[in-house]
Design an enzyme around this catalytic site. Structure first.
Site, PDB file in Angstrom:
ATOM      1  N   HIS A 250       0.756  -1.416   0.153  1.00 30.31           N
ATOM      2  CA  HIS A 250      -0.122  -0.092   0.138  1.00 30.31           C
ATOM      3  C   HIS A 250       0.818   1.144   0.023  1.00 30.31           C
ATOM      4  O   HIS A 250       0.722   2.119  -0.643  1.00 30.31           O
ATOM      5  CB  HIS A 250      -0.883   0.010   1.240  1.00 30.31           C
ATOM      6  N   GLU A 251       1.890   1.313   0.811  1.00 29.05           N
ATOM      7  CA  GLU A 251       2.541   2.593   1.045  1.00 29.05           C
ATOM      8  C   GLU A 251       3.621   2.907  -0.162  1.00 29.05           C
ATOM      9  O   GLU A 251       3.647   3.902  -0.689  1.00 29.05           O
ATOM     10  CB  GLU A 251       3.529   2.568   2.008  1.00 29.05           C
ATOM     11  N   HIS A 254       1.564   4.525  -2.785  1.00 28.77           N
ATOM     12  CA  HIS A 254       1.534   6.142  -2.769  1.00 28.77           C
ATOM     13  C   HIS A 254       2.896   6.686  -3.305  1.00 28.77           C
ATOM     14  O   HIS A 254       2.984   7.646  -3.974  1.00 28.77           O
ATOM     15  CB  HIS A 254       1.417   6.391  -1.230  1.00 28.77           C
TER      16      HIS A 254
HETATM   17 ZN   LIG Z   1      -2.424   5.133   2.368  1.00 32.03          ZN
END
Ligand SMILES: [Zn+2]
Length: 334
Positions: A250-251, A254
């Site tokens: 997830h990170e 980003h």
């Molecule tokens: Zn996030």
């Protein structure tokens, strides 16, 4: 990412009560004031909060941990519409810059192997003090490769990951890693390695019940660039429901310019990806049939960019894969 219902139990077992109280008190205040210290780029930080709602079900001490309704305060990554507009304009400008630069020269990349430097921040040499195993780190890299290859059920992306270094650092003043703090800045300024194409991952206990946070790409290399991940969220870690490595996935999403699937709620351009149905708010745990917007499609709760349990999320979409590659060529390609 989402909640950490076992946090209190885990910390009570391994961390002094005074430390716990300090963290709880920090969580009650939230990180918005701290994030404002990043006056240059508050919109570039994504942090993943704990979820008070799920804690109510999963942890009898939940009321003492994160105040109900405190979630939004804990999450500086819920970008405003203005911040999204600014980022989208910057992406377009970066693409124009690159297009000019590339005329008659280098073609945009179609596949990318990202060198990864992992910094293990430790308070001491114990596991509770941050000393996680090389094996867990290697498994995290495997999870990244599987997730971004589409082999867990989503679209294949252009990205692969190659671990180039594990850097173990014992420094109690950097532990836990506090989002938005001068200590975080000092840590990254001292440790960050490589160019814009190098993924620096910082592992440790984290402030404010967070699972992780990341910086979005910028046109100029910034020492703050990188991804911070809760050490026990790595595969085999103790963060129950969040220990399959998807916080890392997830990170890094980003870091590769993806927003949350619930960015913008039901209206407007949402997460700026056309094949992720709009979603009014984060989804937690693993809800069935959730559909929070009247627009087409149920909520993308299985998407890596939502807040559900690791066991629930397993995919990026083709649109997200395309957005990440475009952003790579605009921002991070050599
Ligand atoms: Zn996030």
């Amino acid at each position: 990412m989402g909640l950490r219902p076992n946090l209190l139990t885990r910390r009570t077992a391994g961390v002094a009560t005074s430390t716990l109280a300090l963290l709880l008190s920090t969580a009650a205040v939230g990180v918005v004031p701290a994030a404002s210290a990043f006056s240059a780029a508050p919109a570039e930080v994504c942090a993943e909060p704990a979820d008070a709602h799920a804690d109510e079900h999963a942890d009898e001490h939940a009321n003492a941990r994160v105040a109900k309704g405190g979630n939004a305060k804990l999450d500086p990554n819920h970008l405003t519409a203005a911040q999204v507009r600014e980022r989208e304009a910057d992406l377009a400008a970066a693409q124009r810059e690159r297009a000019g630069f590339r005329t008659g020269a280098v073609a945009p990349l179609a596949t990318v192997t990202i060198p990864v430097v992992v910094h293990v921040i430790q308070e001491n040499s114990t596991r509770a003090g941050g000393n996680i195993t090389d094996s867990m780190i290697n498994q995290q890299i495997t999870v990244l490769n599987q997730s971004y290859a589409g082999s867990t059920g989503g679209a294949a992306t252009a990205f692969g990951f190659q671990l180039t270094k594990i850097n173990r650092v014992t420094n109690p003043s950097w532990y836990p890693i506090v989002q938005g703090s001068s200590a975080e800045r000092s840590m990254k300024t001292s440790l960050r390695e490589g160019g814009k194409n190098t993924l620096n991952i910082y592992l440790g206990e984290l402030s404010d019940s967070l699972l992780g946070w990341a910086t979005f790409p910028k046109r100029t290399l910034d020492k703050m660039d990188g991804v911070v991940v809760l050490n026990e969220s790595l595969p085999g870690g103790t963060a129950t429901n969040y220990n399959q490595g998807d916080t890392g996935t997830h990170e890094v999403g980003h870091w590769l310019n993806l927003y949350h699937t619930f960015q913008g709620g039901c209206s407007g351009s949402g997460d700026s990806v056309s094949d992720t149905p709009a979603e009014a708010s984060p989804a937690y745990q693993c809800p069935t049939g959730r559909d929070t917007c009247s627009t087409a499609g149920k909520d993308p709760i299985t998407n890596f960019m939502d807040y559900t349990y690791d066991s629930c999320m397993y995919q990026f979409t083709a649109g997200q894969a395309s957005r990440m590659l475009s952003a790579w060529n605009a921002y991070r390609a050599a």
